[in-house]
Design a protein around this motif. Structure first.
Motif, mmCIF file in Angstrom:
data_model
loop_
_atom_site.group_PDB
_atom_site.id
_atom_site.type_symbol
_atom_site.label_atom_id
_atom_site.label_comp_id
_atom_site.label_asym_id
_atom_site.label_seq_id
_atom_site.Cartn_x
_atom_site.Cartn_y
_atom_site.Cartn_z
ATOM 1 N N GLY A 190 40.698 67.352 32.973
ATOM 2 C CA GLY A 190 40.331 66.256 32.071
ATOM 3 C C GLY A 190 41.540 65.500 31.569
ATOM 4 N N PRO A 207 36.364 76.595 31.541
ATOM 5 C CA PRO A 207 36.709 75.543 30.576
ATOM 6 C C PRO A 207 38.205 75.219 30.573
ATOM 7 C CG PRO A 207 35.264 77.155 29.548
ATOM 8 C CD PRO A 207 35.653 77.703 30.883
ATOM 9 N N VAL A 255 36.226 64.852 27.433
ATOM 10 C CA VAL A 255 35.794 66.018 28.206
ATOM 11 C C VAL A 255 36.839 67.130 28.109
ATOM 12 C CG1 VAL A 255 35.351 66.867 30.562
ATOM 13 C CG2 VAL A 255 34.296 64.737 29.769
ATOM 14 N N GLY A 256 38.106 66.779 28.277
ATOM 15 C CA GLY A 256 39.177 67.769 28.206
ATOM 16 C C GLY A 256 39.265 68.432 26.839
ATOM 17 N N VAL A 287 38.825 72.803 33.268
ATOM 18 C CA VAL A 287 38.296 71.490 32.870
ATOM 19 C C VAL A 287 39.267 70.786 31.925
ATOM 20 C CG1 VAL A 287 36.404 70.292 31.697
ATOM 21 C CG2 VAL A 287 35.902 72.162 33.277
ATOM 22 N N ALA A 337 36.282 70.719 26.304
ATOM 23 C CA ALA A 337 36.476 71.952 27.071
ATOM 24 C C ALA A 337 37.519 72.850 26.415
ATOM 25 C CB ALA A 337 36.876 71.624 28.504
#
Length: 109
Positions: free
Chosen positions: A38, A31, A15-16, A34, A19
């Motif tokens: 993340g 983002p 996810v990180g 995030v 983003a």
């Protein structure tokens, strides 16, 4: 619980990293947040994993599966392409992770 924590760490890292692409060099605030969250979650859960799974094994699984999942995310979300050598290489990474988990005596079963 080690493998549950490891799965959470891998997903958080994916996810990180996803983003990070969307943050466009940290110029987009949401983002960018995030990315930080993340990676924070990923490293926190990776630290919990190290209580029960040896560091080298945990990191090999985390990095290997992260690479494959990030590549697949790039294909799906960003329409990036993978050539045959890339797919073969990632297949070898998955095979390596499987060999570690199936045959290594250093992993908890």
């Amino acid at each position: 619980m080690g493998y549950v924590y490891l799965a959470i760490a891998i997903v958080a890292e994916v996810v990180g990293t996803t983003a990070m692409q969307a943050s466009e060099g940290f110029t987009k605030p949401i983002p960018s947040i995030v990315v930080v969250v993340g990676y924070g979650v990923a490293f926190y859960f990776l630290s919990l994993v190290l209580r029960t799974i040896p560091m080298g094994i945990a990191y090999a699984i985390w990095a290997g599966l992260g690479i494959v999942l990030i590549a697949l995310t790039g294909v799906v979300l960003y329409k990036q392409t993978l050539d045959v050598p890339a797919m073969i290489g990632m297949g070898l990474i998955v095979a390596g992770v499987a060999i570690i988990n199936i045959f290594s005596r250093t992993t908890p079963h």
